[in-house]
Design a protein around this motif. Structure first.
Motif, PDB file in Angstrom:
ATOM      1  N   GLY A 148      85.875 178.118  28.335  1.00 19.12           N
ATOM      2  CA  GLY A 148      85.260 176.848  28.670  1.00 19.12           C
ATOM      3  C   GLY A 148      86.142 176.140  29.667  1.00 19.12           C
ATOM      4  N   LEU A 149      85.679 174.994  30.177  1.00 16.69           N
ATOM      5  CA  LEU A 149      86.402 174.287  31.234  1.00 16.69           C
ATOM      6  C   LEU A 149      86.653 172.844  30.854  1.00 16.69           C
ATOM      7  CD1 LEU A 149      87.487 173.897  34.148  1.00 16.69           C
ATOM      8  CD2 LEU A 149      85.115 173.437  34.840  1.00 16.69           C
ATOM      9  N   LEU A 150      87.918 172.447  30.949  1.00 16.99           N
ATOM     10  CA  LEU A 150      88.308 171.042  30.945  1.00 16.99           C
ATOM     11  C   LEU A 150      88.774 170.727  32.367  1.00 16.99           C
ATOM     12  CD1 LEU A 150      90.329 170.719  27.596  1.00 16.99           C
ATOM     13  CD2 LEU A 150      87.883 170.359  27.992  1.00 16.99           C
ATOM     14  N   ALA A 151      87.950 170.044  33.126  1.00 13.00           N
ATOM     15  CA  ALA A 151      88.223 169.815  34.542  1.00 13.00           C
ATOM     16  C   ALA A 151      89.358 168.815  34.722  1.00 13.00           C
ATOM     17  CB  ALA A 151      86.967 169.312  35.243  1.00 13.00           C
ATOM     18  N   ASN A 152      90.283 169.140  35.611  1.00 15.02           N
ATOM     19  CA  ASN A 152      91.367 168.208  35.932  1.00 15.02           C
ATOM     20  C   ASN A 152      90.829 167.079  36.795  1.00 15.02           C
ATOM     21  OD1 ASN A 152      93.563 167.299  38.023  1.00 15.02           O
ATOM     22  ND2 ASN A 152      94.674 168.041  36.231  1.00 15.02           N
ATOM     23  N   ILE A 153      91.149 165.841  36.423  1.00 14.49           N
ATOM     24  CA  ILE A 153      90.673 164.673  37.153  1.00 14.49           C
ATOM     25  C   ILE A 153      91.852 163.973  37.826  1.00 14.49           C
ATOM     26  CG2 ILE A 153      89.396 162.506  37.012  1.00 14.49           C
ATOM     27  CD1 ILE A 153      87.792 165.076  36.331  1.00 14.49           C
ATOM     28  N   PRO A 154      91.973 164.082  39.144  1.00 16.41           N
ATOM     29  CA  PRO A 154      93.062 163.393  39.864  1.00 16.41           C
ATOM     30  C   PRO A 154      92.757 161.901  39.930  1.00 16.41           C
ATOM     31  CG  PRO A 154      91.588 164.451  41.425  1.00 16.41           C
ATOM     32  CD  PRO A 154      91.097 164.833  40.048  1.00 16.41           C
ATOM     33  N   ARG A 155      93.803 161.077  39.944  1.00 21.42           N
ATOM     34  CA  ARG A 155      93.615 159.628  39.897  1.00 21.42           C
ATOM     35  C   ARG A 155      94.273 158.924  41.077  1.00 21.42           C
ATOM     36  NH1 ARG A 155      95.259 160.399  34.375  1.00 21.42           N
ATOM     37  NH2 ARG A 155      97.021 158.955  34.534  1.00 21.42           N
ATOM     38  N   ALA A 156      94.351 159.599  42.225  1.00 18.71           N
ATOM     39  CA  ALA A 156      94.998 158.987  43.385  1.00 18.71           C
ATOM     40  C   ALA A 156      94.306 157.685  43.785  1.00 18.71           C
ATOM     41  CB  ALA A 156      94.999 159.959  44.557  1.00 18.71           C
ATOM     42  N   THR A 157      92.989 157.638  43.682  1.00 19.75           N
ATOM     43  CA  THR A 157      92.203 156.416  43.876  1.00 19.75           C
ATOM     44  C   THR A 157      91.070 156.439  42.860  1.00 19.75           C
ATOM     45  OG1 THR A 157      90.578 157.308  45.440  1.00 19.75           O
ATOM     46  CG2 THR A 157      92.667 156.500  46.367  1.00 19.75           C
ATOM     47  N   PRO A 158      90.485 155.282  42.525  1.00 23.09           N
ATOM     48  CA  PRO A 158      89.339 155.280  41.614  1.00 23.09           C
ATOM     49  C   PRO A 158      88.179 156.112  42.138  1.00 23.09           C
ATOM     50  CG  PRO A 158      90.241 153.062  41.821  1.00 23.09           C
ATOM     51  CD  PRO A 158      90.935 153.909  42.842  1.00 23.09           C
ATOM     52  N   ASP A 175      82.988 171.362  30.216  1.00 23.12           N
ATOM     53  CA  ASP A 175      82.827 170.980  28.816  1.00 23.12           C
ATOM     54  C   ASP A 175      83.542 169.667  28.510  1.00 23.12           C
ATOM     55  OD1 ASP A 175      81.447 173.441  27.691  1.00 23.12           O
ATOM     56  OD2 ASP A 175      83.194 174.328  28.660  1.00 23.12           O
ATOM     57  N   GLY A 176      84.509 169.306  29.332  1.00 23.92           N
ATOM     58  CA  GLY A 176      85.277 168.084  29.151  1.00 23.92           C
ATOM     59  C   GLY A 176      86.237 167.946  30.313  1.00 23.92           C
ATOM     60  N   VAL A 177      87.228 167.080  30.162  1.00 22.49           N
ATOM     61  CA  VAL A 177      88.180 166.840  31.241  1.00 22.49           C
ATOM     62  C   VAL A 177      89.595 166.852  30.684  1.00 22.49           C
ATOM     63  CG1 VAL A 177      86.531 165.466  32.564  1.00 22.49           C
ATOM     64  CG2 VAL A 177      88.117 164.313  30.994  1.00 22.49           C
ATOM     65  N   LEU A 178      90.546 167.080  31.578  1.00 23.27           N
ATOM     66  CA  LEU A 178      91.956 166.900  31.269  1.00 23.27           C
ATOM     67  C   LEU A 178      92.464 165.725  32.086  1.00 23.27           C
ATOM     68  CD1 LEU A 178      94.822 169.329  30.682  1.00 23.27           C
ATOM     69  CD2 LEU A 178      95.085 167.639  32.504  1.00 23.27           C
ATOM     70  N   LEU A 179      93.103 164.775  31.418  1.00 23.54           N
ATOM     71  CA  LEU A 179      93.717 163.618  32.065  1.00 23.54           C
ATOM     72  C   LEU A 179      95.215 163.633  31.791  1.00 23.54           C
ATOM     73  CD1 LEU A 179      91.192 160.831  30.971  1.00 23.54           C
ATOM     74  CD2 LEU A 179      91.211 162.075  33.138  1.00 23.54           C
ATOM     75  N   MET A 180      96.015 163.531  32.832  1.00 24.40           N
ATOM     76  CA  MET A 180      97.440 163.393  32.632  1.00 24.40           C
ATOM     77  C   MET A 180      97.717 162.017  32.025  1.00 24.40           C
ATOM     78  SD  MET A 180      98.470 166.334  33.548  1.00 24.40           S
ATOM     79  CE  MET A 180     100.258 166.109  33.424  1.00 24.40           C
ATOM     80  N   ALA A 181      98.714 161.925  31.161  1.00 24.77           N
ATOM     81  CA  ALA A 181      99.018 160.670  30.483  1.00 24.77           C
ATOM     82  C   ALA A 181      99.332 159.561  31.475  1.00 24.77           C
ATOM     83  CB  ALA A 181     100.184 160.862  29.520  1.00 24.77           C
ATOM     84  N   HIS A 182     100.027 159.906  32.563  1.00 29.39           N
ATOM     85  CA  HIS A 182     100.345 158.910  33.572  1.00 29.39           C
ATOM     86  C   HIS A 182     100.165 159.486  34.954  1.00 29.39           C
ATOM     87  CE1 HIS A 182     104.255 161.050  33.635  1.00 29.39           C
ATOM     88  NE2 HIS A 182     104.322 160.618  34.878  1.00 29.39           N
ATOM     89  N   ASP A 183     100.047 158.601  35.912  1.00 23.53           N
ATOM     90  CA  ASP A 183      99.949 158.972  37.320  1.00 23.53           C
ATOM     91  C   ASP A 183     100.868 158.020  38.070  1.00 23.53           C
ATOM     92  OD1 ASP A 183      98.224 160.495  39.471  1.00 23.53           O
ATOM     93  OD2 ASP A 183      98.286 158.415  40.125  1.00 23.53           O
ATOM     94  N   GLY A 184     102.029 158.512  38.452  1.00 18.90           N
ATOM     95  CA  GLY A 184     103.037 157.607  38.988  1.00 18.90           C
ATOM     96  C   GLY A 184     103.510 156.677  37.882  1.00 18.90           C
ATOM     97  N   GLN A 185     103.346 155.392  38.075  1.00 14.95           N
ATOM     98  CA  GLN A 185     103.723 154.404  37.047  1.00 14.95           C
ATOM     99  C   GLN A 185     102.512 153.935  36.235  1.00 14.95           C
ATOM    100  OE1 GLN A 185     106.943 153.400  36.458  1.00 14.95           O
ATOM    101  NE2 GLN A 185     107.616 154.880  37.995  1.00 14.95           N
ATOM    102  N   THR A 186     101.350 154.484  36.488  1.00 13.96           N
ATOM    103  CA  THR A 186     100.109 154.014  35.877  1.00 13.96           C
ATOM    104  C   THR A 186      99.709 154.905  34.717  1.00 13.96           C
ATOM    105  OG1 THR A 186      99.354 153.151  38.000  1.00 13.96           O
ATOM    106  CG2 THR A 186      97.691 153.439  36.286  1.00 13.96           C
ATOM    107  N   TYR A 187      99.594 154.314  33.532  1.00 10.14           N
ATOM    108  CA  TYR A 187      99.194 155.057  32.339  1.00 10.14           C
ATOM    109  C   TYR A 187      97.704 154.855  32.059  1.00 10.14           C
ATOM    110  CZ  TYR A 187     103.676 156.808  30.722  1.00 10.14           C
ATOM    111  OH  TYR A 187     104.841 157.525  30.610  1.00 10.14           O
TER     112      TYR A 187
END
Length: 373
Positions: A148-158, A175-187
């Protein structure tokens, strides 16, 4: 990958598939010393075309993979050495199928954990996430019951985050997404992420929260994966609670990697913190604990299990191996500890290993032809 060296009737390429089109990392298979396609062609036909290793086996919700195009991109941009590298960068399809068979994993939800440090510009973030998601989606199309797939979602901009969520669900059928806990200083939970959160909420998304090195942390004797990764997940979970995001976006289902980090054990710090101007009341903490799922890839067993059973509940614990971020033998040791865990009944073990994932991922349950809640 070290330790993944014995194939045992592993599912591989079907006779009709072109092995040269496999998007997985290329190179010799650790299992056989041959190229992954050659090893696959010699495997049993009954396991081909994505057939599960056996009925009722485990569903692994925390399972990483690196398509060949992603490794090439990381090498080209100086993020990985041309040869070798950490376990997550040196895998193969043959080794993954071998590990899955040895570990009793019928289906793995594949994800690529990509910290923002790997792609520091918006253009790079988009390019790398698309390469990863496209490669993993192809594996799911080739073997829809094995992966199955948990798509990586980059958060460089909304806008980038929302666009990849839509592409992931509408084009890649994630099937879902993977979100990193933080992106730079943004959680996660930061107000700037509202467009992403609203889109995930509209999709009834399942989001695996994955950690990396703490922002601004310097190297110390204890490696980051042993302690800081767990703190990173905990920071994200606390931010989601304190910001009110859990209530504002109630349709997002959250999985906290690695047994929830420290959050299930130290959630009361949020109540303590109210006296210092930060935190929430005890009732909010209790509700939050019942909103999160966690996976077993800490490993959970045996030390964390009693607390997780009491705070999270059996129905919200999911099986996770953390392969191939860890070598095959490490993933197998985690499996053995799970099977021997004295705090788990046979019924609880079965729920964690399979049934909870079927209930959480209806698209996966439909592909497997399995009933789900």
């Amino acid at each position: 990958m070290p330790g993944s060296c014995r194939r045992r009737d592993a599912p591989t390429e079907s006779r009709g598939e072109r092995t040269v089109s496999c998007p997985w990392q290329t190179g010799d298979s650790p299992a056989t010393g041959r190229a992954p396609g050659a090893s696959a062609a010699a495997a049993t036909e009954t396991a081909a075309a994505g057939a599960p290793a056996g009925p009722g086996g485990r569903i692994d919700v925390h399972h990483h993979a690196m398509p060949a195009e992603v490794r090439a991109w990381l090498v080209r941009h100086g993020r990985l050495p041309p040869v070798g590298g950490p376990p997550f960068a040196t895998g193969s399809l043959a080794a993954t199928l071998d590990l899955m068979d040895r570990a009793g994993i019928d289906t793995a939800l594949l994800s690529a954990a990509i910290p923002s440090e790997f792609a520091p510009t918006p253009a790079q973030a988009v390019e790398l996430a698309r390469l990863a998601n496209d490669g993993l989606a192809q594996l799911v199309r080739d073997r829809p019951t094995r992966f199955g797939l948990l798509a990586n979602i980059p958060r460089a901009t909304p806008e980038i985050a929302v666009a990849e969520i839509r592409r992931g669900y509408d084009q890649l059928h994630a099937d879902g997404v993977l979100l990193m806990a933080h992106d730079g200083q943004t959680y996660l939970g930061d107000p700037t992420l509202a467009p992403m959160m609203a889109e995930l909420n509209a999709r009834d998304a399942v989001a695996l929260v994955h950690p990396f090195n703490l922002p601004g942390a310097t190297a110390v004797a204890i490696p980051s994966f042993a302690a800081d990764f767990l703190a990173d997940t905990t920071r994200a979970a606390m931010q989601l609670v304190v910001s009110g995001s859990l209530d504002r976006y109630p349709r997002i289902r959250w999985i906290l990697a690695h047994g929830g980090g420290y959050f299930p054990y130290q959630a009361a710090r949020l109540v303590l913190g109210r006296g210092l101007g930060y935190g929430v009341d005890a009732a909010t903490v209790e509700r939050a604990l019942r909103r999160f799922h966690v996976d077993t890839a800490a490993p959970m067993s045996p030390y964390s299990t009693p607390t997780l059973l009491a705070t999270i509940g059996t129905e919200r614990i999911l099986y996770g191996s953390d392969y191939n971020a860890v070598p095959a033998e490490t993933a197998l040791a985690g499996r053995d500890a799970f099977l021997a865990d004295p705090a788990l009944t046979a019924q609880a073990r079965h729920r964690i290993a399979r049934e909870n994932a079927l209930a959480l991922f209806p698209s996966l349950a439909a592909r497997l032809g399995a009933p789900h809640g």
